[in-house]
Scaffold this motif. Structure first.
Motif, PDB file in Angstrom:
ATOM      1  N   ASP A 255       0.849  -1.060  -0.318  1.00 41.25           N
ATOM      2  CA  ASP A 255      -0.187  -0.121  -0.154  1.00 41.25           C
ATOM      3  C   ASP A 255       1.320   1.046  -0.298  1.00 41.25           C
ATOM      4  OD1 ASP A 255      -2.415  -1.560   0.307  1.00 41.25           O
ATOM      5  OD2 ASP A 255      -2.655  -1.288   2.010  1.00 41.25           O
ATOM      6  N   LYS A 256       2.030   1.256   1.012  1.00 43.12           N
ATOM      7  CA  LYS A 256       3.006   2.682   0.959  1.00 43.12           C
ATOM      8  C   LYS A 256       4.128   2.630  -0.552  1.00 43.12           C
ATOM      9  CE  LYS A 256       4.629   1.328   4.485  1.00 43.12           C
ATOM     10  NZ  LYS A 256       5.511   1.251   5.878  1.00 43.12           N
ATOM     11  N   ILE A 257       4.106   1.172  -0.594  1.00 41.79           N
ATOM     12  CA  ILE A 257       4.478   1.544  -1.771  1.00 41.79           C
ATOM     13  C   ILE A 257       4.074   2.160  -3.086  1.00 41.79           C
ATOM     14  CG2 ILE A 257       5.776  -0.414  -3.824  1.00 41.79           C
ATOM     15  CD1 ILE A 257       7.147  -2.300  -1.274  1.00 41.79           C
ATOM     16  N   LYS A 258       2.587   1.893  -3.538  1.00 43.52           N
ATOM     17  CA  LYS A 258       2.512   1.866  -4.704  1.00 43.52           C
ATOM     18  C   LYS A 258       2.121   3.095  -4.740  1.00 43.52           C
ATOM     19  CE  LYS A 258      -1.873  -0.139  -5.237  1.00 43.52           C
ATOM     20  NZ  LYS A 258      -2.940  -0.719  -4.976  1.00 43.52           N
ATOM     21  N   LYS A 259       1.783   3.884  -3.089  1.00 44.88           N
ATOM     22  CA  LYS A 259       1.654   5.696  -3.352  1.00 44.88           C
ATOM     23  C   LYS A 259       3.145   6.726  -3.349  1.00 44.88           C
ATOM     24  CE  LYS A 259      -1.839   5.575   0.280  1.00 44.88           C
ATOM     25  NZ  LYS A 259      -2.331   5.858   2.129  1.00 44.88           N
ATOM     26  N   VAL A 260       3.946   5.997  -2.897  1.00 45.24           N
ATOM     27  CA  VAL A 260       5.598   6.494  -3.564  1.00 45.24           C
ATOM     28  C   VAL A 260       5.997   6.738  -4.822  1.00 45.24           C
ATOM     29  CG1 VAL A 260       8.365   5.765  -3.220  1.00 45.24           C
ATOM     30  CG2 VAL A 260       6.289   5.623  -1.351  1.00 45.24           C
ATOM     31  N   LEU A 261       5.815   5.409  -5.454  1.00 46.07           N
ATOM     32  CA  LEU A 261       6.259   4.443  -6.866  1.00 46.07           C
ATOM     33  C   LEU A 261       4.873   5.749  -8.243  1.00 46.07           C
ATOM     34  CD1 LEU A 261       6.609   1.123  -7.310  1.00 46.07           C
ATOM     35  CD2 LEU A 261       7.951   2.519  -7.358  1.00 46.07           C
ATOM     36  N   GLU A 262       4.195   6.014  -7.523  1.00 43.40           N
ATOM     37  CA  GLU A 262       2.838   7.289  -7.807  1.00 43.40           C
ATOM     38  C   GLU A 262       3.532   8.667  -7.768  1.00 43.40           C
ATOM     39  OE1 GLU A 262      -0.711   6.918  -6.329  1.00 43.40           O
ATOM     40  OE2 GLU A 262      -1.535   4.895  -6.428  1.00 43.40           O
ATOM     41  N   LEU A 263       3.765   8.643  -6.996  1.00 37.26           N
ATOM     42  CA  LEU A 263       5.140  10.321  -6.647  1.00 37.26           C
ATOM     43  C   LEU A 263       5.634  10.464  -7.563  1.00 37.26           C
ATOM     44  CD1 LEU A 263       4.267  10.458  -2.668  1.00 37.26           C
ATOM     45  CD2 LEU A 263       3.131  11.911  -4.306  1.00 37.26           C
ATOM     46  N   ALA A 264       6.355   9.089  -7.459  1.00 42.26           N
ATOM     47  CA  ALA A 264       8.009   8.981  -8.894  1.00 42.26           C
ATOM     48  C   ALA A 264       7.472   9.137  -9.707  1.00 42.26           C
ATOM     49  CB  ALA A 264       8.416   7.321  -7.733  1.00 42.26           C
ATOM     50  N   GLU A 265       6.671   8.841  -9.931  1.00 42.82           N
ATOM     51  CA  GLU A 265       6.386   8.359 -11.719  1.00 42.82           C
ATOM     52  C   GLU A 265       5.610  10.075 -12.061  1.00 42.82           C
ATOM     53  OE1 GLU A 265       4.407   5.557 -14.042  1.00 42.82           O
ATOM     54  OE2 GLU A 265       2.718   6.435 -12.855  1.00 42.82           O
ATOM     55  N   SER A 276      14.111   1.882  -1.861  1.00 38.95           N
ATOM     56  CA  SER A 276      14.512   0.888  -1.648  1.00 38.95           C
ATOM     57  C   SER A 276      13.090   0.253  -0.937  1.00 38.95           C
ATOM     58  CB  SER A 276      15.937   0.905  -0.376  1.00 38.95           C
ATOM     59  OG  SER A 276      15.418  -0.529   0.197  1.00 38.95           O
ATOM     60  N   LEU A 277      12.823  -0.781  -2.102  1.00 40.27           N
ATOM     61  CA  LEU A 277      11.467  -1.090  -1.304  1.00 40.27           C
ATOM     62  C   LEU A 277      11.065  -2.402  -1.091  1.00 40.27           C
ATOM     63  CD1 LEU A 277       9.732   1.238  -4.354  1.00 40.27           C
ATOM     64  CD2 LEU A 277      10.122   1.515  -2.851  1.00 40.27           C
ATOM     65  N   SER A 278      10.628  -3.164  -0.478  1.00 40.03           N
ATOM     66  CA  SER A 278      10.257  -5.117  -0.031  1.00 40.03           C
ATOM     67  C   SER A 278       8.525  -4.633   0.564  1.00 40.03           C
ATOM     68  CB  SER A 278      11.146  -5.059   1.354  1.00 40.03           C
ATOM     69  OG  SER A 278      12.577  -4.492   1.020  1.00 40.03           O
ATOM     70  N   ALA A 279       8.212  -4.966  -0.405  1.00 41.46           N
ATOM     71  CA  ALA A 279       6.704  -5.305  -0.424  1.00 41.46           C
ATOM     72  C   ALA A 279       6.431  -6.488   0.736  1.00 41.46           C
ATOM     73  CB  ALA A 279       6.761  -6.817  -1.408  1.00 41.46           C
ATOM     74  N   CYS A 280       7.244  -6.879   1.996  1.00 41.11           N
ATOM     75  CA  CYS A 280       7.243  -8.018   2.906  1.00 41.11           C
ATOM     76  C   CYS A 280       7.425  -6.297   3.631  1.00 41.11           C
ATOM     77  CB  CYS A 280       7.339  -9.234   2.716  1.00 41.11           C
ATOM     78  SG  CYS A 280       7.782 -10.263   1.897  1.00 41.11           S
ATOM     79  N   SER A 281       7.036  -6.903   5.188  1.00 42.92           N
ATOM     80  CA  SER A 281       6.896  -5.945   5.895  1.00 42.92           C
ATOM     81  C   SER A 281       8.281  -6.625   6.516  1.00 42.92           C
ATOM     82  CB  SER A 281       6.038  -6.703   7.426  1.00 42.92           C
ATOM     83  OG  SER A 281       6.425  -6.069   8.334  1.00 42.92           O
ATOM     84  N   ASN A 282       9.354  -5.114   6.800  1.00 46.21           N
ATOM     85  CA  ASN A 282      10.547  -5.187   7.193  1.00 46.21           C
ATOM     86  C   ASN A 282      11.639  -6.511   6.041  1.00 46.21           C
ATOM     87  OD1 ASN A 282       9.783  -4.065   9.642  1.00 46.21           O
ATOM     88  ND2 ASN A 282       9.808  -5.585  10.855  1.00 46.21           N
ATOM     89  N   GLY A 283      11.428  -6.153   4.778  1.00 44.09           N
ATOM     90  CA  GLY A 283      11.964  -6.887   4.074  1.00 44.09           C
ATOM     91  C   GLY A 283      12.144  -8.035   3.817  1.00 44.09           C
TER      92      GLY A 283
END
Length: 391
Positions: A255-265, A276-283
């Motif tokens: 959920d957080k990664i999608k928001k970050v990637l939208e901003l980055a795009e 540094s992006l990890s789909a799983c909690s804490n990497g």
């Protein structure tokens, strides 16, 4: 390519998997959950959401090693997140040795090498935003949803793939060698060529959780010496990553990664140089196939960091590069084609009711609109519009 499959005869239509899928890869057809191999990113969220445990991801089995004259098991550093001391690491290492493989190889030095190369790469390439490339879920998500960022992904290959190439190159007869990868999550299962048809130096992918009972059964006071590398630990734990002029952002959770990637795009992360992006909690220590939990795991890995050593072996930088991460850039539709399709989808979306009820078997009206534009469905397939005479 999806490694997740629906195993029940009949779906209860609770819609949980449809709602949680980040790429809308799941539909319900003929009372079964259908997963689109083109849209699935193997994040495993649907597996957690299914109340009937009807969604599963399976790799190879340990008996497959009997098909080779020599078998090698590749072990990621993240598996040691269950250990709170070097002594526990070495007892676990001894237990892994009893699984019957001819060789058990830690991926630590390869994970450390990629980590170190990433650090150097960032120091000499500060003109644009760079994105870590070591989570298959993230790479696939960017390919599907944020293709404009494909060129921002670091060019390094997965540590497991680098290790497998090295092992195979050193083998007397590579054709008689079977290389097995211990996987922390469903997405890592896609790294092996069997049984999923992927070209790789890795032959088989094994789920760690499937072998946990067997490992735990032989785990005792016996110890096998083990070297932990500082860089390897940092590479598998989100939040322990490198800092580059305080311009590194570590994010975990889709959920957080999608928001970050939208901003980055849209170029709205101007103060950030490295994601540094990890789909799983804490990497990677939060992978669904890792026993324990990622919160205790992070505490344990922080402790182990105090007993770890810096990596000394130097790798040729050419050995760390991979072609696959950015291999799909040229095949992606250009921006004009994407905009044209986006316009067509929006036109169909204006006609659809917009309730996102899921009655048609798709998770949202936008997904239905995409199906209509692609010619697989019509407006009459909408359960609401299908009852109207003017459609």
């Amino acid at each position: 390519m999806s490694v997740i499959s629906y195993t029940l005869h009949k779906c209860t239509k609770c819609m949980h998997c449809l709602r949680i899928c980040p790429t809308e890869a799941i539909t319900i057809q003929n009372e079964r959950a259908i997963i689109s191999p083109k849209k699935c990113i193997n994040c495993g969220q649907c597996m957690d959401a299914c109340t009937n445990l009807g969604l599963q991801a399976k790799g190879s089995t340990i008996i497959d090693k009997d098909n080779y004259e020599k078998s090698v098991l590749l072990v990621p550093t993240s598996i040691y997140s269950d250990c709170s001391s070097l002594e526990e690491v070495e007892t676990l290492n001894a237990a892994l040795d009893q699984l019957g493989f001819d060789e058990v190889l830690s991926l630590g030095e390869y994970e450390a090498a990629v980590y170190a190369a990433t650090s150097d790469y960032m120091k000499h390439n500060d003109s644009r935003l760079l994105i870590s490339s070591f989570c298959p879920v993230i790479n696939r998500l960017i390919e599907l949803k944020y293709p404009m960022l494909l060129s921002n992904i670091l060019p390094f290959d997965y540590p497991a793939e680098i290790a497998a190439r090295a092992v195979r190159a050193a083998a007397d007869d590579p054709n008689k060698l079977g290389i097995f990868l211990f996987c922390e999550c469903p997405s890592k299962l896609t790294l092996a060529k069997y049984p999923y048809g992927k070209q790789s130096a890795i032959d088989h992918a094994l789920s760690i959780v499937d072998l946990f009972p067997q490992i735990n059964h032989v785990r005792n006071e016996t110890r096998k010496p083990m070297v932990l590398y500082e860089e390897a630990i940092k590479s598998v734990v989100s939040g322990l990553n490198m800092q580059v002029n305080n311009q590194m952002l570590a994010v975990d959770g889709l959920d957080k990664i999608k928001k970050v990637l939208e901003l980055a795009e849209f170029g709205l992360l101007k103060e950030v140089k490295y994601l540094s992006l990890s789909a799983c909690s804490n990497g990677c220590i939060g992978g669904k196939f890792i026993w324990g939990n990622p919160f205790n795991g992070k505490v344990n890995m922080t402790r182990l960091l105090q007993e770890a050593e810096p990596m000394l072996k130097k790798f040729k930088i050419a050995d760390l590069y991979g072609e696959e991460t950015n291999s799909n850039i040229e095949s992606m539709p250009n921006i004009f084609a994407q905009l044209a399709k986006f316009k067509s989808v929006n036109e169909q979306l204006e006609v659809l009711p917009g309730f996102d009820c899921g009655a048609c078997g798709f998770p949202s009206c936008r997904t239905m609109a995409e199906e209509i534009v692609d010619g697989r469905k019509t407006l009459h397939d909408c359960k609401i519009l299908g009852k109207r005479d003017d459609v």
